[in-house]
Structures are given as structure tokens and as C-alpha cells.
Motif scaffolding. Structure first.
Motif, PDB file in Angstrom:
ATOM      1  N   ASP A 210       0.842  -1.191   0.000  1.00  0.00           N
ATOM      2  CA  ASP A 210       0.000   0.000   0.000  1.00  0.00           C
ATOM      3  C   ASP A 210       0.876   1.239   0.000  1.00  0.00           C
ATOM      4  O   ASP A 210       2.086   1.175   0.211  1.00  0.00           O
ATOM      5  N   LEU A 212       0.428   5.543   1.123  1.00  0.00           N
ATOM      6  CA  LEU A 212      -0.429   6.607   1.631  1.00  0.00           C
ATOM      7  C   LEU A 212       0.428   7.782   2.069  1.00  0.00           C
ATOM      8  O   LEU A 212       1.443   7.614   2.737  1.00  0.00           O
ATOM      9  N   GLY A 227      -3.411   8.325  -1.786  1.00  0.00           N
ATOM     10  CA  GLY A 227      -3.109   6.907  -1.644  1.00  0.00           C
ATOM     11  C   GLY A 227      -3.438   6.123  -2.894  1.00  0.00           C
ATOM     12  O   GLY A 227      -3.978   6.660  -3.869  1.00  0.00           O
ATOM     13  N   THR A 228      -3.106   4.861  -2.862  1.00  0.00           N
ATOM     14  CA  THR A 228      -3.361   3.972  -3.996  1.00  0.00           C
ATOM     15  C   THR A 228      -4.668   3.220  -3.808  1.00  0.00           C
ATOM     16  O   THR A 228      -5.096   2.952  -2.686  1.00  0.00           O
ATOM     17  N   ARG A 230      -6.187  -0.352  -4.721  1.00  0.00           N
ATOM     18  CA  ARG A 230      -5.710  -1.664  -5.163  1.00  0.00           C
ATOM     19  C   ARG A 230      -6.782  -2.753  -5.117  1.00  0.00           C
ATOM     20  O   ARG A 230      -6.677  -3.749  -5.818  1.00  0.00           O
ATOM     21  N   ASP A 231      -7.781  -2.571  -4.289  1.00  0.00           N
ATOM     22  CA  ASP A 231      -8.688  -3.690  -4.018  1.00  0.00           C
ATOM     23  C   ASP A 231      -9.962  -3.674  -4.853  1.00  0.00           C
ATOM     24  O   ASP A 231     -10.722  -4.640  -4.828  1.00  0.00           O
ATOM     25  N   VAL A 245     -12.082   3.827   0.625  1.00  0.00           N
ATOM     26  CA  VAL A 245     -10.670   3.925   1.005  1.00  0.00           C
ATOM     27  C   VAL A 245     -10.456   4.261   2.476  1.00  0.00           C
ATOM     28  O   VAL A 245      -9.355   4.105   2.995  1.00  0.00           O
ATOM     29  N   LYS A 248      -8.501   2.057   5.076  1.00  0.00           N
ATOM     30  CA  LYS A 248      -7.053   1.972   5.011  1.00  0.00           C
ATOM     31  C   LYS A 248      -6.380   2.993   5.921  1.00  0.00           C
ATOM     32  O   LYS A 248      -5.179   2.910   6.181  1.00  0.00           O
TER      33      LYS A 248
END
Length: 259
Positions: A210, A212, A227-228, A230-231, A245, A248
Motif C-alpha cells: 500500500d 499513503l 493513496g493507492t 488496489r482492491d 478507502v 485503510k
């Protein structure tokens, strides 16, 4: 060409700063932008020391520093725990009077520049677009579209293209914009939060799984999150919301509301 203006197309920070600088030097400017109003989102945040050094020369540095947030430390997090702290206030110490990281959102930055230009009698011509131009021995002839849709011929000594990667000036001169885009999907959110990480510092979660970043903003508990994603399946990216998000963020902060 002393009786001609400098035409600036694009009223972002670059165009506004150029207009301010030229006006301070006694050069007549006209600054235009095709948008109806200034930006209303925070967008770019960082103001570098060199920018502040230039602003000092036109008496604008103190206002920018006062409007922003000085960041003293960068905190690195791994698996929900702080692994290291980097003291940013030492960066550039002895080399510049602005030896600190400054966060000043672009919308506030633009508004401050607009206000300062207004005090000097310069207004941004909104909903005015550069259509085409030609250069000749005595300057530049530009064709503009006014807010009512009519066209205007503007003679200027110089034309400054400050209207970004999709600039009309770039396109007509064949100037490229080399670079690429990130393959991953990132989210950006300005939130009000609480927690250990909402302390005026910059925080970075640097785990392999991850990514952030948390930037402090002006105002109690206000922070920027980057942040990324991904899920989520790619098909859901267009419907991304803060609820997708915020889970996270539990290791570093607790969000109370979002903008």
C-alpha cells in the motif's frame, strides 16, 4: 514595443505570478483564462523555497507563508507503526531563509495572487480564450474569443503560454509535453480527522502492499490524503467514493468528515 502589453494566457499560479512580477516591474500585462472562475479545489500543495525567494523580491512571501502550514517532520510508517522521523526543518538550513517544507493549497494560492494583482489594478479576463496567434517583427497578434462568443484581435509585445499541458501556444508551436502517466490509480481526499498522525507533520506509509501520504492543511484537523487504490475491480474505479478507502486510514488517523 514599449507601448504594447504582454499577453498572458492561463491564470493558474504560473500565469498569475508572472503577471504580478511584470506589473511590479512596470510592464503592462493582460491576463486571460477560459474558465469562468478560479479553481475551487486544493490540487497542488507544496511551495518550494526558491519560489518563496522569488516572492520575497515582490513582497509576497510573508503572505504565502502565513497562509500555509510549515511542516517540521516527515514520519515514515510501516505496518501501522511509525518507523522513522526525518526533521525537515534542517533542510537547506544556512542556504535559504525558507528552510522548511510549506503546504499551501493551490486554490488559496491562486486567490491570494488574484487579490494582490487586484490591488495593483490588474484583473483576470475570465471566459476569454486564445484561439490562434501569429508572430511578426513587432510582436504577436492573437485572436481571442470573448465571453459573448465574439472574436477580438489583441496586439502584444509578447505572448506567454501559461495554460498547462494542453496549451494552445504549445499546440501551435509544436512544443511537446514529454512524460507519461502512472499506471496505478490514486485517490486524493481532503478530510477532517483525528488521531496520532493529525499533528501538523507529513506522514508516509511506505509498505509494499500500500501507499499513503498525509499532508497537514490549514485549520484544525484538516489533512490531505493521497493513496493507492488496489482492491477494487477496474470497472468500479469510476464510482470510487471515500467509503472505499477510509478503512485503510485507521492505522494512522480517524476521519470525521470529508470535503
Amino acid at each position: 514595443m514599449s507601448d504594447k502589453i504582454v499577453l498572458i494566457t492561463g491564470a493558474g499560479p504560473t500565469g498569475l505570478a508572472l503577471a504580478l512580477w511584470l506589473t511590479k516591474l512596470g510592464v503592462k500585462v493582460r491576463i486571460i483564462d477560459k474558465t469562468a472562475e478560479p479553481g475551487t479545489t486544493s490540487r497542488a500543495l507544496a511551495v518550494q523555497a526558491r519560489t518563496l525567494e522569488f516572492y520575497h523580491q515582490v513582497g509576497f512571501d510573508e503572505a504565502v507563508v502565513a497562509g500555509g502550514v510549515k511542516i517540521e517532520n516527515l514520519n515514515l510508517w510501516v505496518k501501522g507503526r511509525r518507523a522513522a522521523r526525518v526533521p525537515l526543518q534542517r533542510t537547506g538550513k544556512g542556504l535559504t531563509p525558507y528552510a522548511f517544507a510549506l503546504v499551501f493549497p493551490q486554490d488559496a494560492h491562486e486567490q491570494l495572487l488574484i487579490e494582490r494583482l487586484g490591488e495593483l489594478g490588474v484583473r483576470v479576463a475570465r471566459q476569454t480564450e486564445l484561439l490562434r496567434f501569429s508572430q511578426h517583427d513587432t510582436g504577436v497578434t492573437a485572436t481571442l474569443r470573448r465571453p459573448d462568443g465574439s472574436e477580438e484581435i489583441c496586439e502584444s509585445a509578447y505572448l506567454a503560454g501559461c495554460d498547462g499541458a494542453a496549451s494552445t501556444v504549445r499546440a501551435q508551436l509544436g512544443i511537446g509535453f514529454p512524460g507519461g502517466t502512472y499506471t496505478g490509480l490514486f485517490y486524493v481526499a481532503d478530510v477532517e480527522g483525528t488521531g496520532e498522525a493529525v499533528n501538523g507533520d507529513l506522514h508516509a506509509d511506505v509498505e509494499d502492499a500500500d501507499f499513503l501520504l498525509l499532508f497537514p492543511l490549514k485549520g484544525r484537523g484538516r489533512v490531505r490524503l493521497v493513496g493507492t487504490v488496489r482492491d477494487l475491480p477496474e470497472s468500479d474505479h469510476g464510482n470510487l467514493s471515500f467509503d472505499d478507502v477510509k478503512a485503510k486510514l485507521s492505522s494512522t488517523s480517524s476521519s470525521r468528515s470529508r470535503r
